[in-house]
Design a protein around this motif. Structure first.
Motif, PDB file in Angstrom:
ATOM      1  N   UNK A   1       0.623  -1.535   0.420  1.00 40.31           N
ATOM      2  CA  UNK A   1       0.035  -0.158  -0.399  1.00 40.31           C
ATOM      3  C   UNK A   1       1.241   1.173  -0.121  1.00 40.31           C
ATOM      4  N   UNK A   2       2.098   1.494   0.598  1.00 42.04           N
ATOM      5  CA  UNK A   2       3.131   2.717   0.490  1.00 42.04           C
ATOM      6  C   UNK A   2       3.573   2.655   0.020  1.00 42.04           C
ATOM      7  N   UNK A   3       3.598   1.605  -0.830  1.00 40.69           N
ATOM      8  CA  UNK A   3       5.069   2.003  -2.662  1.00 40.69           C
ATOM      9  C   UNK A   3       3.801   1.792  -3.471  1.00 40.69           C
ATOM     10  N   UNK A   4       2.522   1.678  -3.262  1.00 39.85           N
ATOM     11  CA  UNK A   4       1.478   2.738  -3.877  1.00 39.85           C
ATOM     12  C   UNK A   4       1.412   3.826  -4.149  1.00 39.85           C
ATOM     13  N   UNK A   5       1.023   4.408  -2.897  1.00 43.63           N
ATOM     14  CA  UNK A   5       1.184   4.902  -2.921  1.00 43.63           C
ATOM     15  C   UNK A   5       2.567   6.280  -3.705  1.00 43.63           C
ATOM     16  N   UNK A   6       3.380   6.242  -3.321  1.00 41.30           N
ATOM     17  CA  UNK A   6       4.455   6.366  -3.202  1.00 41.30           C
ATOM     18  C   UNK A   6       4.962   6.111  -5.186  1.00 41.30           C
ATOM     19  N   UNK A   7       4.018   4.912  -5.351  1.00 36.13           N
ATOM     20  CA  UNK A   7       4.404   5.257  -6.754  1.00 36.13           C
ATOM     21  C   UNK A   7       4.198   6.006  -7.825  1.00 36.13           C
ATOM     22  N   UNK A   8       1.945   5.923  -7.523  1.00 35.69           N
ATOM     23  CA  UNK A   8       1.716   6.988  -7.517  1.00 35.69           C
ATOM     24  C   UNK A   8       1.686   8.510  -7.916  1.00 35.69           C
ATOM     25  N   UNK A   9       3.082   8.722  -6.500  1.00 37.47           N
ATOM     26  CA  UNK A   9       2.929  10.262  -6.052  1.00 37.47           C
ATOM     27  C   UNK A   9       3.975  10.750  -7.642  1.00 37.47           C
ATOM     28  N   UNK A  10       4.536   9.325  -7.856  1.00 40.95           N
ATOM     29  CA  UNK A  10       6.426   9.928  -8.553  1.00 40.95           C
ATOM     30  C   UNK A  10       5.282   9.856 -10.333  1.00 40.95           C
ATOM     31  N   UNK A  11       4.744   8.672 -10.207  1.00 43.28           N
ATOM     32  CA  UNK A  11       4.085   8.799 -11.807  1.00 43.28           C
ATOM     33  C   UNK A  11       3.292   9.949 -12.434  1.00 43.28           C
ATOM     34  N   UNK A  12       2.627  10.423 -10.787  1.00 45.11           N
ATOM     35  CA  UNK A  12       1.696  11.456 -11.604  1.00 45.11           C
ATOM     36  C   UNK A  12       2.539  12.868 -11.544  1.00 45.11           C
ATOM     37  N   UNK A  13       3.729  12.904 -11.114  1.00 43.02           N
ATOM     38  CA  UNK A  13       4.611  13.786 -11.410  1.00 43.02           C
ATOM     39  C   UNK A  13       5.679  14.364 -12.334  1.00 43.02           C
ATOM     40  N   UNK A  14       5.934  12.689 -12.415  1.00 41.53           N
ATOM     41  CA  UNK A  14       6.468  12.651 -14.167  1.00 41.53           C
ATOM     42  C   UNK A  14       5.858  13.029 -15.269  1.00 41.53           C
ATOM     43  N   UNK A  15       4.532  12.691 -14.900  1.00 42.51           N
ATOM     44  CA  UNK A  15       3.677  12.963 -16.211  1.00 42.51           C
ATOM     45  C   UNK A  15       2.545  11.937 -16.251  1.00 42.51           C
ATOM     46  N   UNK A  16       3.821  10.337 -16.283  1.00 49.13           N
ATOM     47  CA  UNK A  16       3.755   9.702 -17.051  1.00 49.13           C
ATOM     48  C   UNK A  16       1.665   9.721 -17.495  1.00 49.13           C
ATOM     49  N   UNK A  17       1.246   8.678 -18.300  1.00 45.09           N
ATOM     50  CA  UNK A  17      -0.182   8.812 -18.754  1.00 45.09           C
ATOM     51  C   UNK A  17      -0.532   6.663 -20.335  1.00 45.09           C
ATOM     52  N   UNK A  18      -2.016   6.877 -18.985  1.00 43.34           N
ATOM     53  CA  UNK A  18      -1.698   5.263 -20.357  1.00 43.34           C
ATOM     54  C   UNK A  18      -1.497   4.126 -19.929  1.00 43.34           C
ATOM     55  N   UNK A  19      -1.089   3.680 -21.106  1.00 43.58           N
ATOM     56  CA  UNK A  19      -0.525   2.334 -20.245  1.00 43.58           C
ATOM     57  C   UNK A  19       0.695   1.840 -19.964  1.00 43.58           C
ATOM     58  N   UNK A  20       1.504   3.119 -20.753  1.00 42.23           N
ATOM     59  CA  UNK A  20       2.687   2.686 -19.596  1.00 42.23           C
ATOM     60  C   UNK A  20       2.632   2.960 -18.611  1.00 42.23           C
ATOM     61  N   UNK A  21       2.001   4.177 -18.102  1.00 38.93           N
ATOM     62  CA  UNK A  21       2.346   4.395 -16.388  1.00 38.93           C
ATOM     63  C   UNK A  21       1.728   3.054 -15.872  1.00 38.93           C
ATOM     64  N   UNK A  22       0.527   2.053 -15.835  1.00 33.24           N
ATOM     65  CA  UNK A  22      -0.295   1.076 -15.527  1.00 33.24           C
ATOM     66  C   UNK A  22       0.642   0.008 -15.798  1.00 33.24           C
TER      67      UNK A  22
END
Length: 93
Positions: free
Chosen positions: A19-40
């Motif tokens: 859970x902690x890793x997922x939230x941290x990764x979500x913050x990083x992915x959002x900050x980096x601007x990743x979208x779509x199938x690459x992010x998922x």
């Protein structure tokens, strides 16, 4: 004492760590601007690999590593999506 207590504690560590890793990764992915199938797909792969490595290194019973990898995946995926969408939306819209 419960017979399967060490395994339950191990699965609790995996669940909450994921859970902690997922939230941290979500913050990083959002900050980096990743979208779509690459992010998922990068989340699914990196989160599963992290849990797999943790499981093979710290599991005292080594009975079913794939069960450990599946533990709490959907809730961590939801946590990832919420944090990813919130940060991405706040920064880029």
């Amino acid at each position: 004492m419960h017979f399967n207590e060490p395994k339950d504690q191990f699965l609790d560590v995996i669940y909450w760590g994921r859970q902690l890793l997922a939230i941290l990764m979500g913050l990083i992915w959002g900050y980096l601007g990743l979208t779509g199938i690459l992010g998922l797909s990068s989340f699914v792969i990196s989160n599963s690999i992290a849990v797999y490595i943790y499981s093979i290194n710290f599991n005292v019973e080594n009975d079913d590593v794939m069960q450990d990898v599946k533990e709490g995946f959907m809730t961590s995926f939801a946590s990832f999506l919420v944090s990813w969408i919130l940060i991405y939306s706040a920064l880029y819209f």
